[in-house]
Design an enzyme around this catalytic site. Structure first.
Site, PDB file in Angstrom:
ATOM      1  N   HIS A 197      21.093   0.179  15.394  1.00  0.00           N
ATOM      2  CA  HIS A 197      20.510   0.156  16.735  1.00  0.00           C
ATOM      3  C   HIS A 197      20.039   1.498  17.252  1.00  0.00           C
ATOM      4  O   HIS A 197      19.506   1.575  18.354  1.00  0.00           O
ATOM      5  CB  HIS A 197      21.523  -0.394  17.747  1.00  0.00           C
ATOM      6  CG  HIS A 197      21.625  -1.877  17.717  1.00  0.00           C
ATOM      7  ND1 HIS A 197      20.834  -2.692  18.480  1.00  0.00           N
ATOM      8  CD2 HIS A 197      22.426  -2.698  16.999  1.00  0.00           C
ATOM      9  CE1 HIS A 197      21.145  -3.951  18.250  1.00  0.00           C
ATOM     10  NE2 HIS A 197      22.103  -3.984  17.341  1.00  0.00           N
ATOM     11  N   LYS A 219      17.499   0.408  33.674  1.00  0.00           N
ATOM     12  CA  LYS A 219      18.100   0.537  32.350  1.00  0.00           C
ATOM     13  C   LYS A 219      19.201   1.580  32.453  1.00  0.00           C
ATOM     14  O   LYS A 219      19.347   2.228  33.490  1.00  0.00           O
ATOM     15  CB  LYS A 219      17.051   0.951  31.313  1.00  0.00           C
ATOM     16  CG  LYS A 219      16.211   2.172  31.750  1.00  0.00           C
ATOM     17  CD  LYS A 219      15.146   2.557  30.728  1.00  0.00           C
ATOM     18  CE  LYS A 219      13.955   1.651  30.719  1.00  0.00           C
ATOM     19  NZ  LYS A 219      13.722   0.976  29.449  1.00  0.00           N
ATOM     20  N   ARG A 220      19.985   1.744  31.383  1.00  0.00           N
ATOM     21  CA  ARG A 220      20.983   2.805  31.377  1.00  0.00           C
ATOM     22  C   ARG A 220      20.340   4.142  31.757  1.00  0.00           C
ATOM     23  O   ARG A 220      19.191   4.395  31.409  1.00  0.00           O
ATOM     24  CB  ARG A 220      21.623   2.934  29.988  1.00  0.00           C
ATOM     25  CG  ARG A 220      22.587   1.837  29.636  1.00  0.00           C
ATOM     26  CD  ARG A 220      23.714   1.747  30.632  1.00  0.00           C
ATOM     27  NE  ARG A 220      24.588   2.898  30.530  1.00  0.00           N
ATOM     28  CZ  ARG A 220      25.745   2.898  29.869  1.00  0.00           C
ATOM     29  NH1 ARG A 220      26.179   1.809  29.280  1.00  0.00           N
ATOM     30  NH2 ARG A 220      26.489   3.990  29.822  1.00  0.00           N
ATOM     31  N   LYS A 241      15.880   8.297  27.969  1.00  0.00           N
ATOM     32  CA  LYS A 241      15.077   7.269  28.664  1.00  0.00           C
ATOM     33  C   LYS A 241      14.197   7.891  29.761  1.00  0.00           C
ATOM     34  O   LYS A 241      13.301   7.258  30.281  1.00  0.00           O
ATOM     35  CB  LYS A 241      15.989   6.178  29.232  1.00  0.00           C
ATOM     36  CG  LYS A 241      16.684   5.342  28.150  1.00  0.00           C
ATOM     37  CD  LYS A 241      17.510   4.240  28.772  1.00  0.00           C
ATOM     38  CE  LYS A 241      18.310   3.418  27.771  1.00  0.00           C
ATOM     39  NZ  LYS A 241      17.532   2.299  27.182  1.00  0.00           N
ATOM     40  N   THR A 276      14.509  -3.872  25.100  1.00  0.00           N
ATOM     41  CA  THR A 276      14.275  -5.299  25.347  1.00  0.00           C
ATOM     42  C   THR A 276      13.852  -5.507  26.798  1.00  0.00           C
ATOM     43  O   THR A 276      13.228  -6.507  27.128  1.00  0.00           O
ATOM     44  CB  THR A 276      15.539  -6.145  25.064  1.00  0.00           C
ATOM     45  OG1 THR A 276      16.653  -5.535  25.720  1.00  0.00           O
ATOM     46  CG2 THR A 276      15.803  -6.257  23.579  1.00  0.00           C
ATOM     47  N   LYS A 286      11.125  -8.262  28.735  1.00  0.00           N
ATOM     48  CA  LYS A 286      11.403  -9.105  29.903  1.00  0.00           C
ATOM     49  C   LYS A 286      10.323  -8.926  30.963  1.00  0.00           C
ATOM     50  O   LYS A 286       9.845  -9.892  31.558  1.00  0.00           O
ATOM     51  CB  LYS A 286      12.764  -8.748  30.513  1.00  0.00           C
ATOM     52  CG  LYS A 286      13.954  -8.928  29.580  1.00  0.00           C
ATOM     53  CD  LYS A 286      15.212  -8.267  30.179  1.00  0.00           C
ATOM     54  CE  LYS A 286      16.310  -8.136  29.145  1.00  0.00           C
ATOM     55  NZ  LYS A 286      17.380  -7.202  29.567  1.00  0.00           N
TER      56      LYS A 286
END
Ligand SMILES: *Cc1c(COP(=O)(O)O)cnc(C)c1O
Length: 814
Positions: free
Chosen positions: A356, A544-545, A550, A652, A656
């Site tokens: 992952h 998101k986290r 990110k 992911t 969405k």
């Protein structure tokens, strides 16, 4: 298929309520009403659950076990109603007796046994396996406390325990009769008997593993699979009586606590926390309990242990359950009496592994000493595996010590879980095309060269049942009305929607749906944050986290720059925007927590500055979780997927948003690339360094952020604003963010990508104001989102990894 009508449902519900609570419905609390509904639904499910198990047994079809440390299920009530096909009946029936299903829905506590994407993927996979009629079951830990609850206090993240089991969990069933014992510590005795070595584990600490089962309901197909979560309990004795009798109560409680600690709390870090012995305990607890039970069931069904891999597939979600490999070896050899070679052949054929991440800090490794003393027998097996593997390497690469040590399972005093997972399984997959290529060419290049046949890609997916049908009923209705309902069972049929790309009435309908979803989110924001948001503003969303890679900072810097521009020119002609953030930071991740603080300070300052004239607003919604994502995503106009290229394995969240008609601003990272391949670069907003560029810079020690700052006034100003008190009276508040850029050389290329990001945002602004152009892009995005249903992903796993001859062994459609 429907087994129920409204009147009988009402009767069932009222009976259930009085059976549970012995009072009139009108006297019950709202939670009583939720509980009664949940229990009744579970009763309906129970019959199908038993039946499914019976069919699996009789047909002898291969069983898939998906091992994961995390399952981020969210709420189950509505998804169960939808999958049973009784949502409408139930809603109407409850209405008749004065109960609002929507209100009951909100009473269910999210099942939050995961950090983020990895755990949510496991949940979407369970949904897809059941809905496709694949005999696939989850295996995890029943953490008493899930992922922490986040509150924002004074702009900062504060963590609270997530006591999700405090009210009765209506979905699970405890199965004490299926408990097994997991052994820790102690020593291993070896003796020779009839020419064979016999290993006996003695003086170990026994832990009782008790399973709790949750039904996983397939979509209108009568299939109910199983999610089995293990709970750690002291064996036999609640407390250690030897201590208790000596009067040492504390010591006695310590024993109980130390055992229960194993399933007490989920680690709230989505990368690896080095050397935590409790974490290693959790990992072994999961695989030992899970595999012992699988082998017991397998034998009970009368099968030959030598055919194990023909009937059973075990998938490990990241390396967290990689001890499945030596544990299965142990059982096959020590308990079933097989020799090494046969045990290894069976193990390798049974187990498959998904990687992952390529972040080096997330690669699990355990100090040999810790490992050995906690798991003596397992260590012996890992050591033997390593020796045999290295012997093979030596034959191939004689004399190349460097290479061999780069591949060895045990090296530099550590057991390397990624290498164990590759060596012990027959399949290694990445989660998006680019991620798999990076594994093959960089991170796992040596292994790819040695065993190329093991490597393959399975691009992640999301359950379109939860993320479209459940989360966005109005969009679902529009799709059904225009293209029929075949996309529900064949998600790529959503492609038919493409023919409306230029249809202005469809553009208007999509706008109306989006606006209605935005209004609902406005209410929620008002209720939870007391911020008034303009539903006609562009909803720009990053949820998101919180993590440096990110790049929430890049988003924040764009806002800071826009704010500066608005102050200089209050008449600046821009589309009003609401910047929406949500996400949790690992409690020990200082920089990420400061990023949260920065966003909240931006919100305070900008939302209350009259000069901005409400053209921009910033909102940070606390406690990001599945049920919150379901509220935000259908209301989003713009999806922020702006990780440093190469760093996000797939993502992911991106999928969405696309499915819900948001456009994407993105780097060419993870599955963003596959979105681009489908919709074309003109139908999203792409910016930033490409992965090859990032890899090249990184190879030569990065770039010079100071140089960029010198050339770009906007960056100089933003950087100064971080440390001059502009956003915090404590000048050192954001020093960590400043230092991450200038002292630690901007590892994630935030400043390097800034200019290109701002340009892409200007393009977003322009296109949004061109109504038909924007909605044409929306149609194209929705129409191409079917590929990202996890049904597609699961079919690829089933045929490409697990050896199922889909759809032969399927219960579906019958
Ligand atoms: C989908 C999802 C994630 C993963 O989001 P990414 O943007 O891919 O990181 C994390 N948490 C929750 C609650 C989700 O629903």
């Amino acid at each position: 298929m429907c087994f129920l009508d409204k009147e009988s449902f009402k009767k069932d519900y009222e009976e259930k309520f009085s059976e549970l609570f012995g009072i009139e419905l009108s006297e019950g609390t709202e939670y009583n009403k939720y509980e009664a509904l949940g229990s009744l639904i579970r009763d309906y499910i129970a019959k199908m659950w038993i039946n499914t198990e019976k069919i699996y047994q009789k047909s002898g079809v291969k069983q898939i076990y998906y091992f994961s440390m995390e399952f981020l299920l969210g709420r189950l009530l509505v998804s169960n109603l939808i999958n049973l096909g009784i949502r409408e009946i139930c809603q109407e029936a409850l209405n008749d007796i004065g109960i609002d299903l929507k209100e009951l829905e909100e009473l269910e506590h999210d099942q939050g046994l995961g950090n983020g994407g990895l755990g949510r993927l496991a949940a979407c996979f369970l949904d897809s396996m059941a809905s496709l009629g694949i005999p696939g079951h989850g295996c995890g830990i029943r953490f008493k406390y899930g992922f922490f609850e986040q509150k924002i206090i004074g702009g900062n993240q504060v963590e609270y325990p997530d006591n999700w089991l405090k009210d009765n969990n209506v979905w699970e069933i405890r199965r004490a009769d299926k408990a097994v014992v997991v052994k820790f510590g102690g020593t291993v005795n070896m003796e020779k008997s009839e020419g064979r070595l016999i290993f006996t584990h003695v003086n170990y600490e026994p832990v009782l593993a008790v399973p709790y089962d949750t039904p996983i309901v397939g979509y209108k197909n009568g299939v109910v699979n199983n999610l089995r979560l293990w709970s750690a309990e002291p064996l036999g004795k609640e407390i250690d009586f030897s201590y208790f009798r000596k009067g040492d109560f504390l010591k006695a409680m310590e024993y109980k606590n130390s055992i229960e600690a194993i399933s007490q709390v989920l680690y709230p870090d989505d990368s690896f926390e080095e050397g935590r012995i409790l974490r290693l305990k959790q990992e072994y607890f999961l695989v030992s309990a899970g595999i012992q039970r699988i082998v017991k069931n397998y034998k009970k069904a009368g099968h030959n242990i030598r055919d194990f891999h023909e009937k059973i597939a075990i998938h490990i979600n990241d390396t967290h359950p990689a001890l499945a490999i030596p544990e299965l070896m142990r059982i096959l050899m020590d308990e079933e009496g097989l020799g090494w070679d046969e045990a290894f052949m069976i193990t390798e054929h049974t187990i498959s592994y998904t990687n992952h991440t390529i972040l080096s800090e997330a690669m699990e490794k355990w100090p040999v000493d810790t490992f050995k003393s906690l798991l003596p027998r397992i260590y012996m097996i890992v050591e033997e595996l390593n020796e045999r593997f290295c012997r093979g390497l030596w034959n191939e690469y004689t004399g190349q010590w460097d290479k061999i040590s780069r591949m060895a399972i045990i090296s530099d005093g550590y057991v390397r879980m990624d290498r164990l997972a590759i060596v012990g399984s027959h399949s290694v997959n990445g989660v998006a095309k680019i991620h798999t290529e990076i594994l093959k060419k960089k991170v796992m290049a040596d292994f790819y060269y040695y065993t190329p046949h093991k490597f393959n890609n399975k691009t992640n997916g999301i359950s379109h049942r939860r993320w479209l049908i459940q989360a966005n009923p109005d969009l679902t209705s529009l799709l059904k009305e225009t293209i029929g309902d075949s996309f529900i069972n064949h998600p790529t049929d959503i492609n038919y929607f493409q023919k409306y790309a230029d249809d202005p009435t469809i553009h208007q309908r999509l706008y109306d749906i989006k606006r209605s979803n935005k209004l609902k989110l406005c209410d929620y924001i008002m209720k939870t944050c007391n911020i008034k948001v303009d539903p006609d503003s562009l909803f720009d969303v990053q949820i998101k986290r919180i993590h440096a890679y990110k790049r929430q900072t890049l988003n924040a810097f764009h806002i800071m720059d826009l704010y500066n521009r608005l102050i200089e020119n209050p008449d600046l002609d821009i589309q009003p925007r609401t910047f929406i953030f949500a996400g949790k930071a690992a409690p020990s991740y200082y920089l990420a927590k400061k990023i949260i603080t920065l966003i909240n300070r931006l919100a305070e300052k900008i939302n209350n500055d009259a000069r901005v004239k409400d053209k921009i607003k910033v909102v940070f919604l606390d406690n990001y979780r599945v049920s919150l994502a379901e509220k935000i995503i259908p209301a989003a106009d713009l999806s922020e997927q702006i990780s440093t290229a190469t760093k996000e394995a797939s993502g992911t969240g991106n999928m969405k948003f696309m499915m819900n008609g948001a456009l994407t601003i993105a780097t060419l990272d993870g599955a963003n690339i596959e979105i681009k391949d489908l919709v074309g670069e003109n139908n999203m907003f792409i910016f930033g360094l490409k992965s090859e560029e990032v890899l090249k810079y990184s190879q030569y020690g990065g770039y010079s952020p100071v140089e960029i700052m010198k050339e770009d006034d906007r960056i100089r100003r933003i950087s100064q604003d971080l440390i001059n008190g502009m956003y915090s009276s404590d000048f050192s508040d954001f020093l960590a963010i400043y230092d991450s850029l200038y002292k630690y050389n901007d590892e994630y290329f935030v400043l390097k990508d800034f200019s290109s990001y701002v340009d892409a945002q200007a393009e977003v602004d322009k296109v949004y104001r061109d109504f038909n152009k924007w909605y044409k892009m929306v149609v194209i995005n929705i129409a191409n989102s079917g590929t990202f249903s996890s049904d597609r992903t699961i079919k690829e796993y089933a045929t490409g990894i697990w050896g199922l001859r889909y759809p032969d062994n399927i219960l579906n459609e019958g």
